[in-house]
Design an enzyme around this catalytic site. Structure first.
Site, PDB file in Angstrom:
ATOM      1  N   PHE A   1      46.063  12.334  20.657  1.00 35.07           N
ATOM      2  CA  PHE A   1      46.201  12.341  22.115  1.00 35.07           C
ATOM      3  C   PHE A   1      45.003  13.075  22.690  1.00 35.07           C
ATOM      4  O   PHE A   1      44.838  14.286  22.488  1.00 35.07           O
ATOM      5  CB  PHE A   1      47.488  13.019  22.584  1.00 35.07           C
ATOM      6  CG  PHE A   1      47.634  12.966  24.081  1.00 35.07           C
ATOM      7  CD1 PHE A   1      48.142  11.842  24.696  1.00 35.07           C
ATOM      8  CD2 PHE A   1      47.195  14.008  24.877  1.00 35.07           C
ATOM      9  CE1 PHE A   1      48.256  11.766  26.081  1.00 35.07           C
ATOM     10  CE2 PHE A   1      47.293  13.951  26.260  1.00 35.07           C
ATOM     11  CZ  PHE A   1      47.823  12.828  26.866  1.00 35.07           C
TER      12      PHE A   1
ATOM     13  N   ASP B   1      38.588  18.543  19.583  1.00 33.61           N
ATOM     14  CA  ASP B   1      39.314  18.589  20.851  1.00 33.61           C
ATOM     15  C   ASP B   1      40.247  19.800  20.814  1.00 33.61           C
ATOM     16  O   ASP B   1      41.362  19.731  20.290  1.00 33.61           O
ATOM     17  CB  ASP B   1      40.098  17.295  21.047  1.00 33.61           C
ATOM     18  CG  ASP B   1      40.857  17.275  22.373  1.00 33.61           C
ATOM     19  OD1 ASP B   1      41.024  18.339  22.986  1.00 33.61           O
ATOM     20  OD2 ASP B   1      41.303  16.184  22.778  1.00 33.61           O
TER      21      ASP B   1
ATOM     22  N   LYS C   1      42.342  22.859  30.146  1.00 33.15           N
ATOM     23  CA  LYS C   1      43.624  23.510  30.379  1.00 33.15           C
ATOM     24  C   LYS C   1      43.476  25.002  30.665  1.00 33.15           C
ATOM     25  O   LYS C   1      43.236  25.394  31.796  1.00 33.15           O
ATOM     26  CB  LYS C   1      44.586  23.223  29.224  1.00 33.15           C
ATOM     27  CG  LYS C   1      44.952  21.738  29.128  1.00 33.15           C
ATOM     28  CD  LYS C   1      46.130  21.492  28.244  1.00 33.15           C
ATOM     29  CE  LYS C   1      46.435  19.999  28.094  1.00 33.15           C
ATOM     30  NZ  LYS C   1      46.849  19.352  29.352  1.00 33.15           N
TER      31      LYS C   1
END
Length: 404
Positions: free
Chosen positions: A143, A228, A257
Site C-alpha cells: 500500500f 516507503d 504523515k
C-alpha cells in the site's frame, strides 16, 4: 452509538461528501495527547493516531506553537520564490536521516509518485536504461497510496478494480522473498520500492534479514532501494526509521504523515544528492510543497525526534503493548505482530469481523480500525502511557469475551 448531534454531522457528511470512506459513527470535536472528545463530550483513547500521522499526539504543544508562530508571519509563497524556513527544514531533515538532499511535497502519495519519477529519470540519465524502458519492482499486498499509478501496481482488488488503464513499468514479487526479488531484477530495473513493514496489509513484518538482503541485491545490481517509511518512520517502530532497526540505509526514504505533526500535510523524498540531484528546474514541483508553514512544523517535528525520546518510548511501551496482546492469543485472537508502537491483531474470524470489534471498542471508548477482514491495527500516539495501554487492551479483552 451516534447521538442526535453526532447523527446530524454524519448525515451532513454523507449527504454532501463522496462515499469513499466508511468511518465508525464517532464524530470527534477536539483532542489532546492520546485522547479525543466527540461532539457530546464523550472521551476516547485514540489507538489509531490517524494511521501514524499523530505520532506525537493531538495538539502537541511544541508543534502547535510552531504552527501558531508561523501563521502570524507567512504561510505560502509557492516555489517561485524562496522562503526563510524551507532551507532549515531540508537541512535538518537530511541530517536526521544521515543523507544529503530533500524533495519536499505534501502527501504520502505525492512522495511515492515523486520517487517513481526520480527513479525513472535516474535510470535513464545515470544507469543508462533505454528511454521509456525503466521498470520498478514492488511487493505484493503493498500500500503506497491511492493515485492511479500507485493503485495500478496494487494487488488489492478494492484499491485497483475499476480504475484502469494503468501505468506500465512495474513488476510484483512476494513480500519477504529475497530469491523472488533477485530473479525479478533485469538490466532495465531502476528501483525496488517496498514498505519496511506492510501497514495496510495488517502490519506484516518481513522475515529477519530481508531488508539487508534487499539492500545487498540492489547495491549489487545497480538498482535504487526506495523505502516507503510513511507509516513506519519517524519513531513509530522504536527507531527514527524502521530501516534503522534492520541496520540498512536505502537510497531514498519516503516520509509523510507524522512529518506534519498531525497539523498540516507534509511529505518528503529524502536521499543522496547523486539520486535526487538528477531533477532539473521545471521537471517536478508542487505549489504547496515546501511551504513555510509546513516547513516550520517539520522543523519542530525534527526537534522532537532529535532527542530520541519518542523512539525510546516506542520501544519501551511497545514491549508493554506486545506483552498484553500476546495474552489474548487463543482467547479470541489468532496471532499478533508488533514492532514498537504498531500492532496487527488477527481476530478469530469465527468470532467477529475486525470492523465489529472496532465498533465494540469504540463503545468502550477505544478507537481502532480494521483492515482486510478480521485484522485490526493499533498505532497509538507515542505520548500514550503504559497505564493507558493496559486499559485499552483490557477493553479489547472484554470485547472478545462478550463475543465468545
Amino acid at each position: 452509538m451516534a447521538t442526535d448531534s453526532a447523527s446530524a454531522c454524519i448525515r451532513q457528511t454523507e449527504r454532501f461528501g463522496a462515499h469513499n470512506y466508511q468511518p465508525l459513527p464517532v464524530v470527534i470535536a477536539s483532542g489532546q495527547g492520546a485522547w479525543v472528545l466527540d461532539v457530546e463530550g464523550r472521551r476516547y483513547l485514540d489507538c489509531l493516531a490517524a494511521y501514524s500521522a499523530l505520532n506525537f499526539g493531538h495538539r502537541h504543544p511544541a508543534l502547535v506553537a510552531a504552527a501558531h508562530a508561523q501563521l502570524d508571519r507567512l504561510t505560502l509563497t509557492s516555489r517561485a520564490f524562496h522562503n526563510d524556513r524551507l532551507g532549515e527544514f531540508m537541512e535538518r531533515l537530511a541530517t536526521l536521516a544521515g543523507t544529503q538532499m530533500v524533495l519536499p511535497m505534501n502527501t504520502g502519495a505525492e512522495a511515492v509518485e515523486s520517487a517513481i519519477k526520480v527513479a525513472r529519470t535516474w535510470g535513464y540519465r545515470v544507469k543508462g536504461v533505454p528511454t521509456d524502458r525503466a521498470r520498478i519492482i514492488v511487493a505484493a499486498n503493498n500500500f503506497h497510496g491511492r493515485t492511479t499509478t500507485i493503485v495500478g501496481f496494487s494487488s488489492d482488488p478494492g484499491a485497483r478494480d475499476g480504475f484502469g488503464p494503468f501505468t506500465p513499468g512495474f513488476d510484483t514479487v512476494l513480500y519477504g522473498d529475497a530469491e523472488a526479488l533477485a530473479a525479478a531484477i533485469t538490466p532495465e530495473t531502476v528501483a525496488v520500492l517496498i514498505e519496511p513493514i506492510q501497514g495496510e496489509a495488517g502490519v506484516i513484518l518481513p522475515p529477519e534479514g530481508y531488508l539487508a538482503q534487499v539492500r545487498r541485491l540492489t547495491a549489487e545490481h545497480g538498482v535504487l532501494f526506495i523505502a516507503d517509511e510513511i507509516q513506519s518512520g519517524l519513531g513509530r517502530t522504536g527507531a527514527t526509521f524502521e530501516c534503522d532497526n534492520a541496520g540498512v540505509r536505502p537510497d531514498l526514504y519516503l516520509l509523510g504523515k507524522a512529518l506534519g505533526g498531525g497539523i498540516v500535510p507534509v511529505s518528503a523524498v529524502v536521499g543522496e544528492s547523486s539520486v535526487l540531484g538528477v531533477l532539473r528546474p521545471g521537471e517536478h514541483g508542487s505549489t504547496f510543497g515546501g511551504n513555510p508553514l509546513a516547513a516550520a512544523v517539520g522543523i519542530a517535528v525534527v526537534d522532537l525526534l532529535e532527542t530520541g525520546e519518542y523512539q525510546s518510548r516506542a520501544r519501551e511501551l511497545g514491549a508493554v503493548l506486545g506483552r498484553r496482546l500476546e495474552e489474548l492469543v487463543g482467547a479470541g485472537v489468532q496471532s499478533v505482530r508488533v514492532r514498537g508502537m504498531w500492532a496487527g491483531v488477527d481476530i478469530d474470524p469465527d468470532l467477529a469481523t475486525g470492523h465489529r470489534v472496532c465498533e465494540l471498542l469504540a463503545e468502550r471508548g477505544v478507537l481502532a480500525k480494521e483492515t482486510h477482514g478480521s485484522t485490526i491495527r493499533l498505532a497509538p500516539p507515542l505520548v500514550i502511557t503504559a497505564e493507558e495501554i493496559d486499559w485499552a487492551i483490557d477493553q479489547l479483552r472484554e470485547v472478545l469475551a462478550e463475543l465468545s
